[in-house]
Design a protein around this motif. Structure first.
Motif, short mmCIF file in Angstrom:
data_model
loop_
_atom_site.label_atom_id
_atom_site.label_comp_id
_atom_site.label_asym_id
_atom_site.label_seq_id
_atom_site.Cartn_x
_atom_site.Cartn_y
_atom_site.Cartn_z
N SER A 26 40.50 -3.93 58.42
CA SER A 26 39.90 -5.21 58.06
C SER A 26 40.33 -5.65 56.67
O SER A 26 40.38 -6.84 56.36
N GLN A 27 40.67 -4.69 55.81
CA GLN A 27 41.24 -4.99 54.51
C GLN A 27 42.01 -3.76 54.02
O GLN A 27 41.61 -2.63 54.28
N ASN A 28 43.11 -4.01 53.35
CA ASN A 28 43.90 -2.89 52.82
C ASN A 28 43.86 -2.85 51.30
O ASN A 28 44.64 -2.13 50.68
N ARG A 29 42.92 -3.61 50.71
CA ARG A 29 42.74 -3.58 49.27
C ARG A 29 41.27 -3.81 48.94
O ARG A 29 40.63 -4.69 49.50
N VAL A 30 40.75 -2.99 48.03
CA VAL A 30 39.36 -3.10 47.59
C VAL A 30 39.36 -3.29 46.08
O VAL A 30 40.00 -2.52 45.34
N SER A 31 38.66 -4.31 45.59
CA SER A 31 38.58 -4.60 44.16
C SER A 31 37.22 -4.15 43.63
O SER A 31 36.18 -4.53 44.16
N ILE A 32 37.25 -3.35 42.57
CA ILE A 32 36.02 -2.90 41.92
C ILE A 32 35.71 -3.85 40.77
O ILE A 32 36.44 -3.90 39.78
N THR A 33 34.64 -4.60 40.90
CA THR A 33 34.22 -5.56 39.88
C THR A 33 32.84 -5.17 39.34
O THR A 33 32.27 -4.15 39.73
N ALA A 34 32.31 -6.02 38.45
CA ALA A 34 31.04 -5.71 37.80
C ALA A 34 29.90 -5.58 38.80
O ALA A 34 28.98 -4.78 38.61
N ASP A 35 29.92 -6.36 39.87
CA ASP A 35 28.83 -6.33 40.85
C ASP A 35 29.20 -5.57 42.12
O ASP A 35 28.57 -5.75 43.16
N PHE A 36 30.22 -4.73 42.05
CA PHE A 36 30.66 -3.98 43.24
C PHE A 36 29.61 -2.94 43.62
O PHE A 36 29.19 -2.13 42.80
N ASP A 37 29.15 -2.98 44.88
CA ASP A 37 28.16 -2.02 45.35
C ASP A 37 28.60 -1.31 46.63
O ASP A 37 27.79 -0.87 47.43
N GLY A 38 29.91 -1.22 46.81
CA GLY A 38 30.45 -0.57 48.00
C GLY A 38 31.17 -1.57 48.89
O GLY A 38 31.08 -2.79 48.69
N SER A 39 31.89 -1.05 49.86
CA SER A 39 32.64 -1.91 50.77
C SER A 39 32.76 -1.24 52.13
O SER A 39 32.94 -0.02 52.22
N GLU A 40 32.64 -2.04 53.18
CA GLU A 40 32.76 -1.52 54.53
C GLU A 40 34.15 -1.86 55.10
O GLU A 40 34.57 -3.02 55.05
N ILE A 41 34.83 -0.85 55.59
CA ILE A 41 36.17 -1.01 56.14
C ILE A 41 36.12 -0.84 57.66
O ILE A 41 35.61 0.17 58.16
N GLY A 207 44.38 0.32 49.03
CA GLY A 207 44.44 0.35 47.57
C GLY A 207 43.10 -0.02 46.96
O GLY A 207 42.52 -1.04 47.30
N VAL A 208 42.60 0.83 46.07
CA VAL A 208 41.34 0.57 45.37
C VAL A 208 41.67 0.41 43.89
O VAL A 208 42.25 1.31 43.27
N ARG A 209 41.28 -0.72 43.31
CA ARG A 209 41.68 -1.03 41.95
C ARG A 209 40.55 -1.77 41.21
O ARG A 209 39.88 -2.61 41.78
N LYS A 210 40.37 -1.40 39.94
CA LYS A 210 39.41 -2.12 39.10
C LYS A 210 39.97 -3.50 38.77
O LYS A 210 41.16 -3.66 38.55
N GLU A 211 39.07 -4.48 38.73
CA GLU A 211 39.48 -5.85 38.41
C GLU A 211 38.55 -6.44 37.37
O GLU A 211 37.43 -5.97 37.17
N LEU A 213 36.55 -7.43 34.11
CA LEU A 213 36.08 -6.74 32.91
C LEU A 213 36.26 -5.23 33.03
O LEU A 213 36.62 -4.56 32.05
N GLU A 214 35.99 -4.68 34.23
CA GLU A 214 36.14 -3.24 34.42
C GLU A 214 37.58 -2.81 34.16
O GLU A 214 37.83 -1.77 33.56
N ARG A 215 38.54 -3.61 34.62
CA ARG A 215 39.95 -3.28 34.40
C ARG A 215 40.30 -3.33 32.91
O ARG A 215 41.01 -2.47 32.41
N PHE A 216 39.77 -4.33 32.21
CA PHE A 216 40.03 -4.47 30.78
C PHE A 216 39.48 -3.27 30.01
O PHE A 216 40.17 -2.69 29.16
N ILE A 217 38.24 -2.88 30.30
CA ILE A 217 37.63 -1.75 29.60
C ILE A 217 38.37 -0.45 29.92
O ILE A 217 38.62 0.38 29.04
N PHE A 218 38.75 -0.27 31.18
CA PHE A 218 39.47 0.94 31.58
C PHE A 218 40.81 1.04 30.86
O PHE A 218 41.17 2.08 30.31
N ASN A 219 41.57 -0.05 30.84
CA ASN A 219 42.86 -0.06 30.16
C ASN A 219 42.71 0.18 28.66
O ASN A 219 43.51 0.88 28.04
N LEU A 220 41.67 -0.42 28.08
CA LEU A 220 41.43 -0.25 26.65
C LEU A 220 41.13 1.20 26.31
O LEU A 220 41.64 1.75 25.33
#
Length: 252
Positions: A26-41, A207-211, A213-220
């Motif tokens: 159903s999706q081959n990419r999951v984005s982890i954002t500030a309000d991410f609470d899980g995802s169903e595949i 693919g699971v990736r932070k997006e 603000l989470e991505r910015f903090i992780f990279n920093l």
């Protein structure tokens, strides 16, 4: 010469009744954002055949979803003089951050030990812990403890009977990815089985990736740890000052 050519052609042709997997996600990419609470595949597919299904043992399906693997230190606590302290530990070479196994039936009834060892399907076979027996007594208990903890956290799941199979051809299952996902590639493996043996398999990736603000903090934190540390101190000081100002207003 003619006989040898005929033999080569026969070997190159697919066997009668050979089965293959055609699948989708159903999706081959999951984005982890500030309000991410899980995802169903949703994982679905069909069995492709060049001939009618073989007679005999029924078709079974196993689907696994595996998160990035990392080494894990597992510690055992004991009470010494009334205080709980770590008295032993082992290092597991590689354990997946997430692992789910969904099947059409009970694993023991549809999968042989031989093929489980060959394809590393169950959680016990996926965890690699070479040489831990020399690190502590009863080292196997550490592996069981790791499985128990991650099962309680929802990161290891056995979903027997959760794969729907229709007319030995169409199949589907839903896998819930938790909120505490580790960033990276998640491997989806699909297996067709007959008589407890794997007759076809396929692998796909999510693919699971932070997006954001989470991505910015992780990279920093990874690329500029000094700046990240100073920013954290500044935010903590600002939060403390804000709380103090609020309490002063309340007292007035």
């Amino acid at each position: 010469m003619i006989r040898a050519l005929a033999l080569l052609l026969a070997l190159a042709l697919p066997a009668a009744g050979q089965e293959a997997i055609i699948s989708g996600l159903s999706q081959n990419r999951v984005s982890i954002t500030a309000d991410f609470d899980g995802s169903e595949i949703l994982i679905y597919g069909a069995v492709k055949r060049d001939a009618p299904p073989p007679a005999g043992a029924p078709l079974e399906v196993i689907i696994t979803v595996e998160g990035p693997a990392t080494p894990v230190a597992v510690r055992r606590k004991a009470r010494v003089a009334g205080i709980w302290v770590n008295n032993a530990s082992v290092t597991v070479d590689s354990a997946p951050s997430f692992y789910a196994v969904a099947t059409t039936g009970p694993l023991r009834q549809i999968l042989s030990d031989t093929d489980n060892l060959r394809y590393a399907i169950t959680i016990e076979r996926v965890i690699r812990a070479i040489g831990i027996a020399a690190e502590a007594d009863k080292a196997g208990e550490f592996i069981l403890a790791l499985q128990r903890v991650r099962t309680d956290e929802g990161r290891y799941r056995i979903l027997e009977g959760k794969v729907e199979l229709t007319e030995d051809t169409l199949f589907r299952t839903d896998i819930m990815l938790p909120a505490n996902l580790t960033e990276g590639e998640y491997k989806v493996r699909l297996f067709l089985l007959r008589d407890k043996r794997v007759v076809a398999s396929q692998e796909r990736l999510i693919g699971v990736r932070k997006e954001g603000l989470e991505r910015f903090i992780f990279n920093l934190a990874q690329e500029q740890p000094l700046v990240y540390g100073l920013l954290s101190l500044a935010l903590a000081a600002l939060a403390g000052w804000g709380a103090s100002a609020v309490f002063r207003l309340i007292r007035v």
